[in-house]
Design a protein around this motif. Structure first.
Motif, PDB file in Angstrom:
ATOM      1  N   GLY A 234      20.535  21.811 -24.707  1.00  0.00           N
ATOM      2  CA  GLY A 234      21.297  23.050 -24.665  1.00  0.00           C
ATOM      3  C   GLY A 234      20.586  24.191 -23.983  1.00  0.00           C
ATOM      4  O   GLY A 234      21.179  25.255 -23.782  1.00  0.00           O
ATOM      5  N   SER A 235      19.324  24.012 -23.626  1.00  0.00           N
ATOM      6  CA  SER A 235      18.585  25.089 -22.955  1.00  0.00           C
ATOM      7  C   SER A 235      18.969  25.126 -21.483  1.00  0.00           C
ATOM      8  O   SER A 235      19.385  24.130 -20.913  1.00  0.00           O
ATOM      9  CB  SER A 235      17.079  24.889 -23.103  1.00  0.00           C
ATOM     10  OG  SER A 235      16.696  23.683 -22.469  1.00  0.00           O
ATOM     11  N   ASN A 236      18.833  26.298 -20.866  1.00  0.00           N
ATOM     12  CA  ASN A 236      19.157  26.459 -19.452  1.00  0.00           C
ATOM     13  C   ASN A 236      18.005  25.947 -18.594  1.00  0.00           C
ATOM     14  O   ASN A 236      16.840  26.207 -18.865  1.00  0.00           O
ATOM     15  CB  ASN A 236      19.413  27.935 -19.140  1.00  0.00           C
ATOM     16  CG  ASN A 236      20.667  28.441 -19.824  1.00  0.00           C
ATOM     17  OD1 ASN A 236      21.642  27.706 -19.971  1.00  0.00           O
ATOM     18  ND2 ASN A 236      20.646  29.703 -20.246  1.00  0.00           N
ATOM     19  N   ILE A 237      18.351  25.200 -17.548  1.00  0.00           N
ATOM     20  CA  ILE A 237      17.348  24.653 -16.637  1.00  0.00           C
ATOM     21  C   ILE A 237      17.383  25.467 -15.348  1.00  0.00           C
ATOM     22  O   ILE A 237      18.422  25.590 -14.708  1.00  0.00           O
ATOM     23  CB  ILE A 237      17.631  23.180 -16.321  1.00  0.00           C
ATOM     24  CG1 ILE A 237      17.625  22.352 -17.622  1.00  0.00           C
ATOM     25  CG2 ILE A 237      16.597  22.642 -15.340  1.00  0.00           C
ATOM     26  CD1 ILE A 237      17.983  20.903 -17.395  1.00  0.00           C
ATOM     27  N   SER A 238      16.269  26.043 -14.988  1.00  0.00           N
ATOM     28  CA  SER A 238      16.160  26.831 -13.769  1.00  0.00           C
ATOM     29  C   SER A 238      15.522  25.988 -12.670  1.00  0.00           C
ATOM     30  O   SER A 238      14.613  25.197 -12.932  1.00  0.00           O
ATOM     31  CB  SER A 238      15.316  28.084 -14.014  1.00  0.00           C
ATOM     32  OG  SER A 238      15.029  28.727 -12.799  1.00  0.00           O
ATOM     33  N   LEU A 239      16.020  26.188 -11.460  1.00  0.00           N
ATOM     34  CA  LEU A 239      15.425  25.486 -10.334  1.00  0.00           C
ATOM     35  C   LEU A 239      13.946  25.818 -10.202  1.00  0.00           C
ATOM     36  O   LEU A 239      13.136  24.977  -9.820  1.00  0.00           O
ATOM     37  CB  LEU A 239      16.145  25.876  -9.038  1.00  0.00           C
ATOM     38  CG  LEU A 239      17.463  25.177  -8.727  1.00  0.00           C
ATOM     39  CD1 LEU A 239      18.091  25.783  -7.478  1.00  0.00           C
ATOM     40  CD2 LEU A 239      17.245  23.687  -8.536  1.00  0.00           C
ATOM     41  N   MET A 240      13.602  27.047 -10.536  1.00  0.00           N
ATOM     42  CA  MET A 240      12.219  27.481 -10.382  1.00  0.00           C
ATOM     43  C   MET A 240      11.291  26.844 -11.404  1.00  0.00           C
ATOM     44  O   MET A 240      10.070  26.939 -11.276  1.00  0.00           O
ATOM     45  CB  MET A 240      12.134  29.008 -10.476  1.00  0.00           C
ATOM     46  CG  MET A 240      13.047  29.743  -9.497  1.00  0.00           C
ATOM     47  SD  MET A 240      12.910  29.115  -7.807  1.00  0.00           S
ATOM     48  CE  MET A 240      11.198  29.465  -7.454  1.00  0.00           C
ATOM     49  N   ASN A 241      11.855  26.189 -12.430  1.00  0.00           N
ATOM     50  CA  ASN A 241      11.037  25.486 -13.420  1.00  0.00           C
ATOM     51  C   ASN A 241      10.744  24.045 -13.012  1.00  0.00           C
ATOM     52  O   ASN A 241       9.946  23.363 -13.654  1.00  0.00           O
ATOM     53  CB  ASN A 241      11.729  25.476 -14.784  1.00  0.00           C
ATOM     54  CG  ASN A 241      11.871  26.872 -15.370  1.00  0.00           C
ATOM     55  OD1 ASN A 241      12.912  27.226 -15.902  1.00  0.00           O
ATOM     56  ND2 ASN A 241      10.833  27.692 -15.251  1.00  0.00           N
ATOM     57  N   LEU A 242      11.402  23.605 -11.935  1.00  0.00           N
ATOM     58  CA  LEU A 242      11.186  22.235 -11.477  1.00  0.00           C
ATOM     59  C   LEU A 242       9.819  22.108 -10.813  1.00  0.00           C
ATOM     60  O   LEU A 242       9.285  23.083 -10.269  1.00  0.00           O
ATOM     61  CB  LEU A 242      12.273  21.844 -10.477  1.00  0.00           C
ATOM     62  CG  LEU A 242      13.703  21.745 -10.999  1.00  0.00           C
ATOM     63  CD1 LEU A 242      14.667  21.478  -9.844  1.00  0.00           C
ATOM     64  CD2 LEU A 242      13.818  20.649 -12.051  1.00  0.00           C
ATOM     65  N   PRO A 243       9.248  20.920 -10.855  1.00  0.00           N
ATOM     66  CA  PRO A 243       7.993  20.700 -10.129  1.00  0.00           C
ATOM     67  C   PRO A 243       8.176  21.022  -8.644  1.00  0.00           C
ATOM     68  O   PRO A 243       9.264  20.851  -8.084  1.00  0.00           O
ATOM     69  CB  PRO A 243       7.717  19.205 -10.336  1.00  0.00           C
ATOM     70  CG  PRO A 243       8.461  18.855 -11.581  1.00  0.00           C
ATOM     71  CD  PRO A 243       9.688  19.721 -11.597  1.00  0.00           C
ATOM     72  N   GLU A 244       7.121  21.475  -8.002  1.00  0.00           N
ATOM     73  CA  GLU A 244       7.183  21.888  -6.601  1.00  0.00           C
ATOM     74  C   GLU A 244       7.717  20.775  -5.708  1.00  0.00           C
ATOM     75  O   GLU A 244       8.549  21.008  -4.830  1.00  0.00           O
ATOM     76  CB  GLU A 244       5.785  22.308  -6.133  1.00  0.00           C
ATOM     77  CG  GLU A 244       5.743  22.880  -4.736  1.00  0.00           C
ATOM     78  CD  GLU A 244       6.378  24.256  -4.664  1.00  0.00           C
ATOM     79  OE1 GLU A 244       6.829  24.626  -3.562  1.00  0.00           O
ATOM     80  OE2 GLU A 244       6.447  24.932  -5.708  1.00  0.00           O
ATOM     81  N   SER A 245       7.244  19.563  -5.933  1.00  0.00           N
ATOM     82  CA  SER A 245       7.672  18.440  -5.082  1.00  0.00           C
ATOM     83  C   SER A 245       9.157  18.133  -5.259  1.00  0.00           C
ATOM     84  O   SER A 245       9.855  17.773  -4.305  1.00  0.00           O
ATOM     85  CB  SER A 245       6.841  17.195  -5.400  1.00  0.00           C
ATOM     86  OG  SER A 245       6.976  16.834  -6.766  1.00  0.00           O
ATOM     87  N   THR A 246       9.665  18.293  -6.493  1.00  0.00           N
ATOM     88  CA  THR A 246      11.079  18.038  -6.770  1.00  0.00           C
ATOM     89  C   THR A 246      11.959  19.083  -6.103  1.00  0.00           C
ATOM     90  O   THR A 246      12.976  18.755  -5.479  1.00  0.00           O
ATOM     91  CB  THR A 246      11.343  18.031  -8.287  1.00  0.00           C
ATOM     92  OG1 THR A 246      10.516  17.058  -8.916  1.00  0.00           O
ATOM     93  CG2 THR A 246      12.802  17.710  -8.580  1.00  0.00           C
TER      94      THR A 246
END
Length: 318
Positions: A7-19
């Motif tokens: 239920g938490s929001n996923i931010s693109l900026m929280n993704l690993p750099e390579s992803t």
């Protein structure tokens, strides 16, 4: 990803750099532009040259060569200088480059309409701005146009509505215009030599019968060069026996234009390996470029009359 709470929001900026990098590489130009509007951090990433360089090469790579890239860099550099120097002497329409030239300055540089968008921010994102300027038809860039069995120099710009190009070419001291030029009629300039300058050949000593070439040709000294397709031939005195042939060591160079019928004065010319000569008073031949790429040779063969194409196919199959 397993540690992210349900239920938490996923931010693109929280993704690993390579992803994140992998995602951005898969986006189309339009998607990259939309993504760049999300936040400052994504804006900088989505405008980066390495992402847009891939898109430029994918769509424009076959017709944008080193000459066009250098012309584009000139525009970027000029735009930066005008911003830094607060230059107030730009043209009223904000363009860069010119179509107005007179002999002997027949080398038309590129032309960029509405260069005011090249502010300090966008000029730092050269490849993105190049892609958009090409797509919008704002950048007239140097290329070459196939016209029958010759290639002419031109400035071209893209028309996205028709998926074709407009072309502007030198015609003596004036400009010739053409519309609806198809993609397959264009190619990148293979050498930096302009239409008014003789190309300095680096292959003359090695040319031998059977080699495929392009040769500069112009009608009169006050005109510009076109590139013609030809094949190196044998001397009249040669019996064409490979073991006895000495043609490659002769000072005289035979060039055959097989698109002309036997008996035509244009079918076969004699040139000196080390200097420009004219076969007729009004015809001058310049530098020679040996064709090393089989794809280039096949492209020329497809332009030959049908009976000659059949002949080449038969020779190749034996």
């Amino acid at each position: 990803m397993e540690n992210i709470k349900k239920g938490s929001n996923i931010s693109l900026m929280n993704l690993p750099e390579s992803t994140l990098e992998c995602i951005l590489k898969r986006l189309s130009p339009i998607e990259l532009i939309k993504m760049s509007e999300v936040c400052t951090s994504l804006r900088d990433r989505c405008r980066s040259d390495h992402l847009w360089d891939n898109h430029v090469k994918k769509k424009w790579g076959r017709i944008i060569g080193d000459v066009a890239y250098k012309e584009w860099q000139w525009h970027i550099t000029t735009a930066k200088e005008e911003v830094n120097n607060l230059n107030q002497h730009s043209k009223e329409n904000g363009s860069l480059g010119s179509f107005s030239v007179v002999w002997p300055l027949l080398c038309i540089g590129s032309y960029l309409e509405e260069c005011k968008h090249l502010n300090s921010s966008l000029s730092n994102n050269s490849m993105m701005t190049l892609y958009l300027s090409l797509e919008n038809g704002k950048f007239w860039f140097p290329a070459q146009v196939y016209r029958g069995l010759l290639v002419t120099h031109a400035l071209v710009c893209y028309d996205s509505e028709t998926d074709t190009f407009q072309a502007r070419q030198q015609n003596g001291g004036s400009l010739r215009r053409g519309n609806n030029v198809q993609w397959h009629k264009l190619r990148a300039c293979p050498v930096e030599t302009s239409a008014c300058v003789r190309y300095v050949s680096d292959c003359l000593e090695d040319l031998k019968p059977g080699d495929h070439i392009e040769i500069q040709r112009r009608l009169g000294r006050q005109n510009y060069y076109d590139w013609w397709y030809g094949v190196i031939g044998h001397m009249d005195s040669c019996n064409e026996n490979e073991n006895d042939c000495r043609c490659r060591y002769c000072e005289t160079l035979i060039v055959e234009f097989k698109q002309y019928s036997q008996g035509s004065r244009m079918r076969r010319i004699k040139l000196h390996r080390k200097r420009e000569q004219c076969e007729e008073q009004a015809e001058y031949y310049g530098g020679i470029r040996k064709l090393q790429n089989e794809e280039e040779i096949e492209r020329w063969k497809k332009l030959l009359p049908l009976h000659l194409r059949k002949y080449y196919c038969e020779i190749k199959s034996t």
